[in-house]
Write an enzyme that holds these catalytic residues in place. Structure first.
Site, PDB file in Angstrom:
ATOM      1  N   THR A  16       0.824  -1.203   0.000  1.00  0.00           N
ATOM      2  CA  THR A  16       0.000   0.000   0.000  1.00  0.00           C
ATOM      3  C   THR A  16       0.862   1.258   0.000  1.00  0.00           C
ATOM      4  OG1 THR A  16      -1.806  -1.138   1.126  1.00  0.00           O
ATOM      5  CG2 THR A  16      -1.804   1.255   1.231  1.00  0.00           C
ATOM      6  N   VAL A  17       1.940   1.250   0.752  1.00  0.00           N
ATOM      7  CA  VAL A  17       2.836   2.412   0.788  1.00  0.00           C
ATOM      8  C   VAL A  17       3.498   2.610  -0.570  1.00  0.00           C
ATOM      9  CG1 VAL A  17       4.948   3.344   1.811  1.00  0.00           C
ATOM     10  CG2 VAL A  17       3.203   2.324   3.273  1.00  0.00           C
ATOM     11  N   LYS A  37      -8.510  -1.211  -5.658  1.00  0.00           N
ATOM     12  CA  LYS A  37      -8.294  -2.301  -4.704  1.00  0.00           C
ATOM     13  C   LYS A  37      -9.412  -3.306  -4.947  1.00  0.00           C
ATOM     14  CE  LYS A  37      -6.350  -4.155  -0.965  1.00  0.00           C
ATOM     15  NZ  LYS A  37      -4.927  -4.476  -0.821  1.00  0.00           N
ATOM     16  N   THR A  41      -9.583  -7.110   2.564  1.00  0.00           N
ATOM     17  CA  THR A  41      -9.964  -8.042   3.629  1.00  0.00           C
ATOM     18  C   THR A  41      -9.503  -7.510   4.977  1.00  0.00           C
ATOM     19  OG1 THR A  41      -7.931  -9.353   3.457  1.00  0.00           O
ATOM     20  CG2 THR A  41      -9.763  -9.996   2.041  1.00  0.00           C
ATOM     21  N   ASP A  62      -7.959  16.386  -6.876  1.00  0.00           N
ATOM     22  CA  ASP A  62      -8.988  15.900  -7.800  1.00  0.00           C
ATOM     23  C   ASP A  62      -8.392  15.062  -8.918  1.00  0.00           C
ATOM     24  OD1 ASP A  62      -7.709  17.830  -9.289  1.00  0.00           O
ATOM     25  OD2 ASP A  62      -9.465  19.111  -9.542  1.00  0.00           O
ATOM     26  N   GLU A 112      -3.934  -2.717  -6.842  1.00  0.00           N
ATOM     27  CA  GLU A 112      -3.223  -3.286  -5.693  1.00  0.00           C
ATOM     28  C   GLU A 112      -3.853  -4.600  -5.268  1.00  0.00           C
ATOM     29  OE1 GLU A 112      -2.233  -2.637  -0.994  1.00  0.00           O
ATOM     30  OE2 GLU A 112      -3.074  -0.944  -2.102  1.00  0.00           O
ATOM     31  N   ALA A 114      -4.092  -8.327  -2.996  1.00  0.00           N
ATOM     32  CA  ALA A 114      -4.273  -8.685  -1.585  1.00  0.00           C
ATOM     33  C   ALA A 114      -3.297  -9.805  -1.279  1.00  0.00           C
ATOM     34  CB  ALA A 114      -5.708  -9.133  -1.323  1.00  0.00           C
ATOM     35  N   SER A 173       9.477  -1.908   2.727  1.00  0.00           N
ATOM     36  CA  SER A 173       9.695  -1.418   4.094  1.00  0.00           C
ATOM     37  C   SER A 173      11.163  -1.601   4.454  1.00  0.00           C
ATOM     38  CB  SER A 173       8.787  -2.177   5.073  1.00  0.00           C
ATOM     39  OG  SER A 173       8.919  -1.680   6.377  1.00  0.00           O
TER      40      SER A 173
END
Length: 229
Positions: A16-17, A37, A41, A62, A112, A114, A173
């Protein structure tokens, strides 16, 4: 490139980042961006999900469209989560159709996933099927430390086996104090996968304000990490 699929090598790797970073870069370049997305979940009705994090990190504009197709409350793979709450699973064709429609009036659509590439949406359908239906490249977000070489190589191999394009790798990360394995993986990840390492986002990037987040994305994501020039 109009549609880019963002997949992880697993959960919690920073998809997500990274997605927000790509969106922020494209929006800052004056482009109209949609983030899709397909399946969220682990989030109940009215609770903030991944797209809320994208909105917070990119900031109000916008030029950003956010769309979530389905959400299931249990933090499980979409197929399992759907079965547990008695709702129908999401057909990958529906996700691909939604992305294609968004691409009509956006310069970039980010899809993105899951969890990982082969997490099940239906009994036989995965994020890989969404990418195949769209003929879209897949950006692989991976972890920094020990164990990531195997997970990343398996993901890239799965893409190639299915005839899908790997747009490259991003470490989602990057630790403040990387250990020996993380430092070595900067060289080893592209070596074992044959895919370019396009950047790394710091572990605390998800807590930044939009201006700081954009500056971080500019400094740590290469321009070819999925954002059209």
């Amino acid at each position: 490139m109009t549609v880019l699929v963002v997949s992880g090598t697993g959960t919690g790797v920073g998809k997500t980042v990274v997605t927000a970073g790509l969106a922020a870069l494209a929006v800052a370049g004056g482009r109209r961006v949609a983030v899709l997305k397909p399946a969220q979940t682990g989030v109940g009705p009215g609770e903030p999900g991944d797209l809320d994090d994208v909105r917070r990190l990119v900031g109000q504009t916008d030029r950003l469209t956010l769309r979530e197709l389905v959400r299931y409350p249990d933090p499980l793979a979409p197929l399992t989560a759907a079965a547990r709450c008695g709702r129908p699973p999401l057909d990958p064709a529906e996700a691909a159709d939604a992305a294609a429609k968004l691409a009509v009036d956006h310069d970039l659509v980010l899809v993105e996933g899951a969890g990982g590439l082969l997490v099940r949406f239906t009994e036989a359908g995965t994020l890989a099927d969404v990418a195949a239906a769209l003929d879209a490249p897949v950006l692989v977000v991976t972890a920094a430390g020990l164990g990531t070489l195997n997970h990343t190589e398996l993901t890239v191999e799965a893409l190639r086996t299915r005839g899908l394009r790997c747009a490259g790798l991003v470490i989602g990360s990057w630790p403040t104090s990387p250990d020996l394995a993380a430092e070595c993986n900067l060289d080893d990840l592209p070596e074992v996968t044959g895919a370019a390492l396009l950047g790394r986002m710091p572990a605390d990037a998800g807590r930044l304000e939009p201006d700081e987040f954009l500056a971080t994305a500019r400094g740590l994501l290469r321009a070819d990490a999925g954002v059209p020039s």
